[in-house]
Design an enzyme around this catalytic site. Sequence first.
Site, PDB file in Angstrom:
ATOM      1  N   ASP A   1       1.249  -1.197  -0.003  1.00 11.11           N
ATOM      2  CA  ASP A   1      -0.013   0.211   0.623  1.00 11.11           C
ATOM      3  C   ASP A   1       0.491   1.166   0.252  1.00 11.11           C
ATOM      4  O   ASP A   1       1.485   1.218   0.349  1.00 11.11           O
ATOM      5  CB  ASP A   1      -0.771   0.158   1.203  1.00 11.11           C
ATOM      6  CG  ASP A   1      -1.558   1.562   1.895  1.00 11.11           C
ATOM      7  OD1 ASP A   1      -2.297   1.647   0.318  1.00 11.11           O
ATOM      8  OD2 ASP A   1      -2.324   1.291   2.924  1.00 11.11           O
ATOM      9  N   LYS A   2       0.648   1.944  -0.387  1.00 12.58           N
ATOM     10  CA  LYS A   2       1.334   3.550  -0.413  1.00 12.58           C
ATOM     11  C   LYS A   2       1.453   4.367   0.701  1.00 12.58           C
ATOM     12  O   LYS A   2       2.017   4.139   1.832  1.00 12.58           O
ATOM     13  CB  LYS A   2       1.337   4.328  -1.769  1.00 12.58           C
ATOM     14  CG  LYS A   2       1.679   5.110  -1.547  1.00 12.58           C
ATOM     15  CD  LYS A   2       1.711   6.672  -2.873  1.00 12.58           C
ATOM     16  CE  LYS A   2       0.338   6.976  -2.633  1.00 12.58           C
ATOM     17  NZ  LYS A   2       1.205   8.021  -2.021  1.00 12.58           N
TER      18      LYS A   2
END
Lengths: 339, 1396
Positions: free
Chosen positions: B432-433
């Site tokens: 995920d960022k």
Amino acid sequence: MVKEEPEFVNRPDNTAFTQQRLPAWQPMLSAGIVIPGFVLIGLAFIGIGIALFVTSQNIQVLEKDYTGVELNSPCYKCSDSNVKNCECKLDFSLDKLFEGPVFFYYGLSNYFQNYRRYGVSRDDDQLSGDLANFKEPSEDCTPYQYDSNNSPIVPCGSVANSKFNDTFELYQIVNGAKKLVPFDGKGIAWWTDYNVKFRNPDVVPLRNAFNGTVKPIFWSRPAYELDPSDPANNGFVNQDFLVWMRRAALPDFRKLYRRITEGDYATGLPAGNYSLEIAYNYPVLSFDGRKKVVFSNVSWMGGKNQFLGIAYLVIGSMCVVMSMVMLIVYAKFKFPEDE
Amino acid sequence: MERLHWVRHRCRQLLAADSGRGWYSAPDGLPTKSSLETHSSPFRFSGKRRTVFARHGPRQQEYEATSKGYQGNAIRTTKYSLLSFIPMNLFQQFHRAANLYFLFLVLLNWVPVVEAFQKEITMIPLLVVLTVIAFKDGLEDYRRYRFDKRVNNNIVRVYSGKQKAYIDQRWQDVRVGDFVRLSCNEIIPADMLLLYSSDPHGVCYIETANLDGETNLKQRQVVADLPLQGVEFTPESFHSCIECENPNNDLSRFRGYMEHSSKVRVGLHNNNLLLRSCTIRNTETVVGIVVYAGHETKAMKNNSGPRYKRSQMERRLNVDVLWCVLLLIIMCLVGAIGHGLWMAQLKDPVFLVDAETSPALAGFYVFWTMIIVMQVLIPISLYVSIEIVKLGQIYFIQNDLALYNEQLDSSIQCRALNITEDLGQIQYLFSDKTGTLTENKMVFCRCSIYGMEYPHEENARRLQVYEPEENEVAGRSLTLKSGCSAKSLSCRSLSCNHSSVSLHTLTAESEEEEDGLPGHTQPRTSAFCSRMAKEVVPDPELVRKLNCLASPVLPLSDGSSGTPSSLELTYIADFFLALAICNSVVVSSPSQPRHVVPEARTPLKSLEDIKLMFQRFSFSPFSALSTLSPPQTKDSPRSFTSRLFARGKAGSFTPAAIPTTTKDGADPGQEADLEASNLRHKLDSPGSARVEGGDRGNRKVEDRETEDEDKMASLGGATEGLEDLTRELDADSNADDELVYEAESPDEAALVHAARAYRCTLRGRSAESLLVELPGIGCLSVRLLHILPFDSTRKRMSVVVRHPLTGQVVVYTKGADSVIMDLAEAPQGAEQAEERYSHIRGQTQKHLDSYARDGLRTLCIAKKILEEEEYEVWLKRQLFAETSIENREELLMESAHRLETNLTLLGATGIVDRLQEEVPETIEALQRAGIKVWVLTGDKQETAINIACACKLFRPNDQFLTANCGSKDACEALLQELRLEVERSGESLTEPSAGGRGGETSSGTAAGFILVIDGRTLDWALQEELKGDFLELSRHCKAVICCRSTPLQKSQVVRLVRDQLSVMTLAIGDGANDVSMIQVADVGIGISGQEGMQAVMSSDFAISRFKHLRKLLLVHGHWCYSRLANMILYFFYKNVMYVNLLFWYQFFCGFSGSVMTNSWVLILFNLIFTSVPPLIYGVLDRDVAADTLMELPELYQAGHTAKVYVPSMFWLTILDGFYQSLVCFFVPYFAYAGSDVGELSLGSPINTSALLIILLHQVIESRTLTWLHVLVLLGSSALYFAFVLLFSVSCVTCSPPTNPVGVETLQMSQPLFYMVCALATVMALLPRVLYRALHNTMHPSDVLKAAQMDKLDPERYRRRMQHWNQTHCRTKRLPVCVDNPGLEPGLEPGTGSVVS
């Protein structure tokens, strides 16, 4: 103000162990490390090998098969199972002194004392003198638990039942006369078996303990009369019985029968002619077995065995050869990533 | 009025229902809908219902009658009780195949004909295994028990009927029908209906982070129509009865009604329910009645058990165990047939026990006997050992200081205990960022107002160097400990740290500690109100301009020196006002825990008075302000500002001023349009005529303003009192400077904090108004008319307020740049203004682009002034939309759309979501380790690319492939085209596509491909027909970035890669939107600390920083894998080696199943004498030092190219086992052949040399030997010797068929014994030593080379390390990639994409 330490409750301990920083030796095997090891092991093995080989070479062994399969065998007549109480005589001559103390073995071949069901068929409690087991031998002993009259067999079980019952007498022929070579039958069994494991019941006389029991089917004499010459050598602590009850590991085995340690023969059997008189009782032909007698002297490493010495020599020299190979490899591949 | 109130209430409800979703999540109307349903039909029940009466109320009998069946509040999560432990645990354990196998063996041994050992001996392994597992289970259960106890003994205030007061009770004594009174920050002990809240509006806020990980506050409403509101709730008078549905696990649904004594029924819904384990926030006192307790609460019903995952190695292992089974069967068959033949050729020998059994039957019996004898070949104890080893590995992982985060005082949590070695085989990493790569701590970084950029350089510098500062904060904070840890593992539903720190103590805390406190009492807010976010260093330029706004000195100069024009000032002021109010931030301050109610504050009242006064004075409400402004001479900054805002109005009444106003821009111009449309022509024409250049115009403005001021000065006297009031107010507001903002999204918080840094402070919020402090003006109450909440289709939110100074209805909109830029249209009319405006737009767009390039998150701020009539019209439609039941969503949306048009662009903000520390290094290391990193984010493409770039996901010469497609066909074509392109260049570069699994890093400088794919295209690509292409394409790409992806897509991608490429995947994320991905991946990692615990709850490992991944994978993963793999191989070897000894013996005992060993020794050999060393080996072995592993990530590839535990290694090991057993058996055999050796006497040297061989084999195989190894190895052999010696001395009749007495003592007194053992040992190990030595010298593996480096002294180590890095990866470290030319093509998504 704020104290440093108690804050970090979840902080892992910073020890060499928990942080996996324990000082460690890394046994990384490479040619460089292995060479000295190989040389050392090789040399040591060659040394041991030579010692073993020489020792083994010095051991004298005299084996005589007396099964009587061959026609010319003196015991041929006895090999017929219908002949009872057969006796045969085995003549041999020694051309030099057979150094003492001489151990006299009987040997059996193709005899599976290690057959599982055979080995199980015994009652250790009975053999340790438990009178209760005289009356009711263990289930393990079947089919040698009770005889056909339902009397308990003592000692019960297949192992005891199949006790080797040939007997031997050795004579030296001195000027045509037979001179008995005295056998030492004491201490041929393990000390622990004689003193710890096997026990006669504390009944005097011993035969009373065997009241209501029968001797094993194959036996000619009951246990308490195994050695008429020595009352202490009867019952379960009879030396021959003890030796037999130590089951052999392999199907070709020998068992100590007597030692020759007394009188004129304490230093060994002098050169000359000998005659071994055998009471041939034990049937082996039914299973293609063989019987033999073995005279041997022993060294620090036991009986004669060429294998160990040779194996040590082979492995030792292999190590040395390998270390040389390694040396070449080492010279060639030494730290290839340096360049 | 009544109606309006209701509407507002509904609005709030909607907000509450909606507030769970942050900025990025997809809109899903479910909660809203369900609450609607509840509204429309509250009396529909599903299934049975329960009736609740007050326990100590007036209806005692009924209570007694109904509440019998209801569970108490005590919870029990333990599996066993003291009594049931043994039977239950046994029952559980026999579900395992391994134990059943043991049981089968035990039973088999009871069959007389096949009995191999004494009956009790075969039971030993089973007993040992059962005991070990039972002990482990018991320990776990005890931990749960203690935890339950702690939860159950929490104290809560419960109403007691006897004492007629609230008394302290333990949680477990709370019953259904009890009245529970809770204070702020207390945890709710059971599901209860909210009956009373100290809030005058009857609301209360709860935080559900413990339940679902959502960190925002949710509003709960007191049961409608309770007549008790306002006064303290009196339980005695509670006559009502509650009917509600039976307990269920639906967190978002609760239906029922309350029947008052007057037979009036009031509907109950989810909004009235306080859920167990949530926390009361921002509300001083609440009282509720318990409706569900204990295990019947929704929280407990949602509590799922621990995770069980099967590791890949375990699956491999099972295959090999099956091979072992096959081997066993073959060996037993050999035995059976051999025995049959042997029996057949026997002719009634003396030693034959029963001649009746036919050879075939005897063979059959022997088959089973052999299975018992050779049972150890199936390494059942291996399973137990593996479990123990994994526990040990986890112990070390958890104790690693490098994975410990001091700021949160949390170390890694290992939630899944049995997949440690999977960490060493990861091939694909899905990340995920936001919050994972980045901190998810939004910090206001730059802004652009009026087309002017304010770079906030000071701020940027501070952002770079903040690290030590934050450490210092961590060092000072006393109370951070419980933040994360208390929620660990099973805490899921019941965060039980009694964190009900009373608010009074909170206020008593010093300012010093205040910084750390949010992390403790409110872990969630720490994310959004971190020190970082709070401390924005204002841009000096902007401050100067703002000061102009406040300063008495009018900007008279030409602006050439940077003095702002007044129009620019209005822009700036509006901009900050928008930042402060255009949000849904809840304000609380430690000194004022309750919701700040602006009406209650005196300053505000006086301000209202002031306004009234203004209005009385004025001939027009709008010109009043300007006319009434105090004289310049006074230290009254407010005056100018007021004038500024008022000027538009004033201008419309003063024809002389019109031209300047219009020139200044759209905003006032528009006002003018609306207010006085009859004057429009006048306005337009002179404006365009007069203004040639901005500078000259500006001067004109100033001139005009001077005029204004003169006018005001005349009226100055009237405002004397007002000034005093303002000063008072300022002093007051400084007192409680510690405001805590609780925002839905970190962006909002960042913006509010940014505004605050410019002294534009949001001080309070209520349903109707906002309290804002403006620089130089003081506190103002802004009437809040509407909030149009954020949704992801509109990508913006708006607030409709009445401007505090002008009284106009103003819409402030904040949203994604793409949308706002489209909506912000140039005003018609004045050409000059248009020009000016388009200039602003152009500039802002330029700034936005540069922000995006720098990886900032961009938002645009715009405003619109509504005419009263216009507003009225819109309001009608809006009310209609809000009240309509059908198509409500659509209507609301439409209404919002109608409002949010013709916006005036004020400016843009750039918020930095700082990368977590060491993220680039970590990513680089992971890539060098051959792990393909995919970034799956909900962010937009540019931001994603930039963050990915900042993370060094790309190298400068990497090529971007962008896939944005509008249709499936286009997508298919594109995928194929890209694939061709990749393959073409792949051929030319001879990229390792065949060995593409890990070879990338070694391909050094070769340019890789980066695939950037957006959510829509991803949808197509994931479809059945295209996924092959997609996978093929992505396999050739170094990295893939999926932007705008939904949680579902994330998990789909992971599943696709995992299943189709059959690779080991790891997913890491921090938020609820990553949960599905985390669950799908082979290894799921949750990042704890930022966005609640939901990701953590579903993860296998929970870490607090992304950088921890590096050590976790590269070091622990590598270690765990190689340790376990080696241990498993060793186990197989050990068993094969030992069992074959027995097998060889069968050839010499007529295949009768005899053993040459005492059966005790036989069983214990595996179980005790040789069991601990492999465990130590599996836990402690260290092939390469941690530092080297970190330095050389390439070493990680040994894991996923699975060099250690592969079939060939398995068979090689088995073969070696065979060889060694041959040697170990036949050396003694030949040494004793023909002699008078007894059965056990032969076994003795065999056993001893087997032990030596097995232990020394491990010494050869293990890469490290510590004192622990030595201790264990020596201990094992000592134990063996001690045991056999003791046994041979003492076991007279204990082992019936065999006679061990004196065997060992005799053997060990003979030199031959040692000769044999030495020979066998050396001979058996020789080939392996030789192989190792030769192989290590001639073909050293990377791991070995690295290990050799460990031994060097530091200087040479460094040199060698450099050399390694040069040879292994010819990759240079990247410069920071903002100024990275290789990035440029990617930013224009046109390069490789086919947009259709």
